[in-house]
Write an enzyme that holds these catalytic residues in place. Sequence first.
Site, PDB file in Angstrom:
ATOM      1  N   SER A  41      35.260  27.102  43.208  1.00  0.00           N
ATOM      2  CA  SER A  41      34.936  28.233  42.351  1.00  0.00           C
ATOM      3  C   SER A  41      35.723  28.195  41.058  1.00  0.00           C
ATOM      4  CB  SER A  41      35.182  29.542  43.101  1.00  0.00           C
ATOM      5  OG  SER A  41      36.347  30.166  42.608  1.00  0.00           O
ATOM      6  N   LYS A  42      35.150  28.828  40.071  1.00  0.00           N
ATOM      7  CA  LYS A  42      35.727  28.824  38.739  1.00  0.00           C
ATOM      8  C   LYS A  42      37.168  29.345  38.757  1.00  0.00           C
ATOM      9  CE  LYS A  42      34.831  30.797  34.235  1.00  0.00           C
ATOM     10  NZ  LYS A  42      34.467  32.090  33.688  1.00  0.00           N
TER      11      LYS A  42
END
Length: 482
Positions: free
Chosen positions: A253-254
Site C-alpha cells: 500500500s501507498k
Amino acid sequence: MNQVRTRFAPSPTGYLHIGGLRTALYAWLFARKHDGVFILRIEDTDVAREVEGAKDVIYSTLHETGLYYDEGPDVGGAFGPYIQSERREIYKEYAEKLIQRGAAYRCFCTKEQLAEARAAAEARGETYTYDKHCLNLSADTIQKKLDAGEPYVIRQNIPRDGETTYTDAVFGDITVPNADLDDNVLLKADGMPTYNLANVIDDHLMGVTHVIRGVEYLSSTPKYNHLYRAMDWEIPTYIHLPVVMKDKQRKLSKRHGDASYDDFIKKGYLREALINYIALLGWSPGTEQEIFTLDELVNAFSIEGLSKSSAIFDVEKLTWMNAQYIRALSKKDFIIRAMPYFKAAGVDNLNLNLISEMIQPRLERLDEIPAKLSFLTQLPEFSVDLYTHKRSGTNAETALPVLKETRLALESLDDYSIESLKSTLTALIERLAVKNGFLYWPLRIAISGQEVTPGGPVEIACLLGKSETLRRLDCSIAALER
Ligand code: GLU
C-alpha cells in the site's frame, strides 16, 4: 477472434501503484502477443480525488517502461475521448437508454432518507441494500419531481431473484446471487457516472475484447453483465488479477512508501528490472527462465500462466534481479543511468569510465552509489587501527615507513594513469622486498580511510590524481606520527 483490444484504465491518483503497473503490463503483453490494440483510458470521474499532474505521471510511466499505447488521451484514436470526464454526455445518453429498457431508474431519495434506511437495516443486523423505493414511482410523480427540479441519481435496476454467473479466465466460474447485488448508482446527481456505468459503456464503445483488471472487481462483474445484457452488447472476456501483497497479511500500500513505480525508481531500481520482476508477480512462464526482455515477455505471455493466488512482492528477489540488470548494462548506459547518483556523490567530474569499472559489478541498486563513493570527495576520519591487517602482516607501526616510501615514489611520478601507478608501486614493492599487501593495504587505508573500497588503491590514486593523493598521504602520515 476479432482483433484483440485491451485497456489500462487507471484513476489519476498521482502515483502508479505496482499492482496497477502490473495490470497495465499484462494488458499490454496480451495485446502485443495477439497483434492487438492497447488503449489507455483515464478514469477521472471521482473529481474529489483528482490530483494535479496525475495524468502526466501515468503517461510518463507508461512511456518510460516501454508500454506504449495505441490509443489514449495524448495520442488520440478513433474511440475517444479517452478521459472519462470528457465523456459525460455519452454516459447520460446511455443511462437514459437503460431507463427506457427497464434496467435503470431515477431515484429522488435524499441523503437523509438513505442514511435512515441504512441505519435501520444495520439495527436489524442486515446488510443494507436500496429498497427500490423509487422504482415504483408513477410516471406522473417522476415528471412532477423533474419539473420541480428535484435532484436525482440514476440507479441500476437489478433483479432481486435468481443468480448471475460468468466465467473469469483466471478465477473460473463466478456465481453471485442477485439479492447480493445492490441497485447502485450509475449516474450521480451532478451528471458524473460511477465506475459501475462508465466501465461498461467505455469498454463496449471502445471495442474492448478482454477486460484485464484487479480482482476487486470480480464479484461486482455480474452487475456489469446485467448492463451488457440490457443493452444487447457482447460481454467481453474477463481476466481478473489477484492482489499484490507486501507480506502474507498486508497489501502493498501507498502508506508503506514502497508501493509505487516512482518509489522504486527513486531507490535506484532500473525500470527494466522492475518490469521484469512485476511480470513474474502472478504470472509464470512455465519454465525456469527469470530474466526476460519485453519482447521475450510478449512471446512467453499467456493467460494460462496467470495465478489465482495473491502474489507477495519479494523485494529481495527484485533486488537480485536489479543487480543482474545493472551488471548487464553497457558502460555507456551505466554511466547515463548512474549520472544522477554520481552527481549526488560529487564525483561526476572524475574519470567516470574508471569509476564505473570499479562500481558497476558491485551494485544492487543505483542509490548505493553515493555512500560507496563518498570517500572520493573527502577523506573520512579513521582510526589507525585500520592499518592492522593480519593477512598482509601490517599495522600502524609497519605502515608508517611504507607510506613514507610510497609518498616519495608517488611524488616523483607525474603520470597518474593506472599502468604508470602500477609499475611504480610494483618496483617499490620489489625494492622493499615485501609482499604486495604489505604496501597496498596501508596505502588503501591512507588514501581512502576505509577497509573496503570499490577498486583498489591504484584505481583510487588514479581517480584522486597526484596532488590529492599526496595531500591524503601527508594527512595520514602525520596522523601516524602523532
Ligand atoms: N479506475 C479503476 C481503477 O483504477 C480501473 C479498473 C478497471 O481496470 O476497470 O481501479
